[in-house]
Design an enzyme around this catalytic site. Structure first.
Site, short mmCIF file in Angstrom:
data_model
loop_
_atom_site.label_atom_id
_atom_site.label_comp_id
_atom_site.label_asym_id
_atom_site.label_seq_id
_atom_site.Cartn_x
_atom_site.Cartn_y
_atom_site.Cartn_z
N SER A 65 -10.32 1.64 5.30
CA SER A 65 -9.66 2.94 5.11
C SER A 65 -9.76 3.36 3.65
CB SER A 65 -8.19 2.85 5.54
OG SER A 65 -8.10 2.52 6.90
N LYS A 104 0.85 -1.20 0.00
CA LYS A 104 0.00 0.00 0.00
C LYS A 104 0.88 1.25 0.00
CE LYS A 104 -3.79 -2.00 2.77
NZ LYS A 104 -4.39 -2.01 4.12
O1 PNS Z 1 -3.96 -2.56 8.01
P1 PNS Z 1 -3.18 -3.52 7.15
O2 PNS Z 1 -2.59 -2.79 5.95
O3 PNS Z 1 -3.99 -4.72 6.73
O4 PNS Z 1 -1.99 -4.06 8.07
C1 PNS Z 1 -1.03 -4.94 7.55
C2 PNS Z 1 0.24 -4.94 8.45
C3 PNS Z 1 0.84 -3.54 8.48
C4 PNS Z 1 -0.13 -5.39 9.85
C5 PNS Z 1 1.25 -5.95 7.80
O5 PNS Z 1 1.56 -5.54 6.50
C6 PNS Z 1 2.50 -6.11 8.66
O6 PNS Z 1 2.50 -6.86 9.62
N1 PNS Z 1 3.57 -5.34 8.31
C7 PNS Z 1 4.79 -5.36 9.05
C8 PNS Z 1 5.88 -6.15 8.33
C9 PNS Z 1 5.74 -7.63 8.60
O7 PNS Z 1 5.84 -8.11 9.71
N2 PNS Z 1 5.47 -8.37 7.52
C10 PNS Z 1 5.31 -9.80 7.58
C11 PNS Z 1 3.94 -10.18 8.06
S1 PNS Z 1 3.43 -11.68 7.35
#
Ligand code: PNS
Length: 164
Positions: free
Chosen positions: A129, A42
Site C-alpha cells: 500500500s 501507521k
Molecule cells: O496491513 P498491516 O498494517 O500489516 O496489518 C497489521 C494489523 C492491522 C493486522 C495489526 O496491526 C493488528 O493485528 N492490529 C490489531 C491490534 C492487535 O491485535 N494488535 C496485536 C497484534 S500482535
C-alpha cells in the site's frame, strides 16, 4: 458450521496483492472475513469506512467474503466470530520477523486460532500500500497495482499529496 478465516490488515488502500490473498483464502475456507484494523505504527491516508468501502467494491464478485471493521485486538475479534484461522500474505524475508511476532502473540491471546501464511505471487512480491501511495502522490500510473474499481478514488485522494 463451516470453517471461517479472518484476513486482517490496514488495507490503506487494498491492493491487487491483498486481493490475490483474499481470493485464494476464499477458495480454501467456507467464509472469509476481511477486517480493517488499526496498525498503531501507521497513520492512514483513508478513513476506516473508506477502506471498507474500497474492499467491498473489490470483492463484490466473491460470494463467501464479507468485509468488516474493528478497532481492538485481532485475537478477540477472531474469537468473537468463531473463526479458526488468521490469513496473512508473506512477501519477503523482511515481512517474516514482524509477522512471526504477531502470529506468536495472537496464538498466546487466542490458542484456538492458527495463523496461516500464503506465499505471495512472484509478481506481487514488491507491492505494498505504501508503494502505491508513493506512486499515486507523484501522479504515477497505479493501474497494475490496485483493483480498477477503486483506481480513481486513490488517484483523487493522493495525486499531488507528496509527503515528506
Ligand atoms: O496491513 P498491516 O498494517 O500489516 O496489518 C497489521 C494489523 C492491522 C493486522 C495489526 O496491526 C493488528 O493485528 N492490529 C490489531 C491490534 C492487535 O491485535 N494488535 C496485536 C497484534 S500482535
Amino acid at each position: 458450521m463451516g470453517k471461517i478465516a479472518v484476513c486482517p490488515g490496514s488495507f490503506d488502500p487494498v491492493t491487487l496483492g491483498h486481493l490475490d490473498i483474499i481470493r485464494r483464502a476464499s477458495a480454501m475456507f467456507d467464509k472469509v472475513i476481511v477486517v480493517v484494523m488499526t496498525n498503531t505504527s501507521k497513520s492512514p491516508s483513508f478513513t476506516a469506512d473508506e477502506r471498507v468501502d474500497m474492499i467491498k467494491r473489490s470483492v463484490s464478485d466473491i460470494d463467501n467474503v464479507v468485509v468488516d471493521v474493528y478497532d481492538g485486538l485481532l485475537a478477540e475479534y477472531v474469537k468473537s466470530k468463531g473463526a479458526t484461522a488468521i490469513v496473512k500474505g508473506l512477501r519477503a524475508v523482511s515481512d517474516f520477523e514482524y509477522e512471526f511476532q504477531m502470529a506468536l502473540t495472537n496464538k498466546k491471546l487466542n490458542p484456538d486460532a492458527e495463523t496461516v501464511f500464503f506465499t505471495t505471487r512472484a509478481e506481487n512480491m514488491y507491492l505494498s500500500s505504501s508503494i502505491v501511495k508513493s506512486i499515486a502522490s507523484m501522479n504515477g500510473d497505479i493501474a497494475d497495482f490496485v483493483p480498477a474499481c477503486i483506481h480513481d478514488d486513490i488517484k483523487k485522494r493522493l495525486c499531488g499529496k507528496v509527503s515528506k
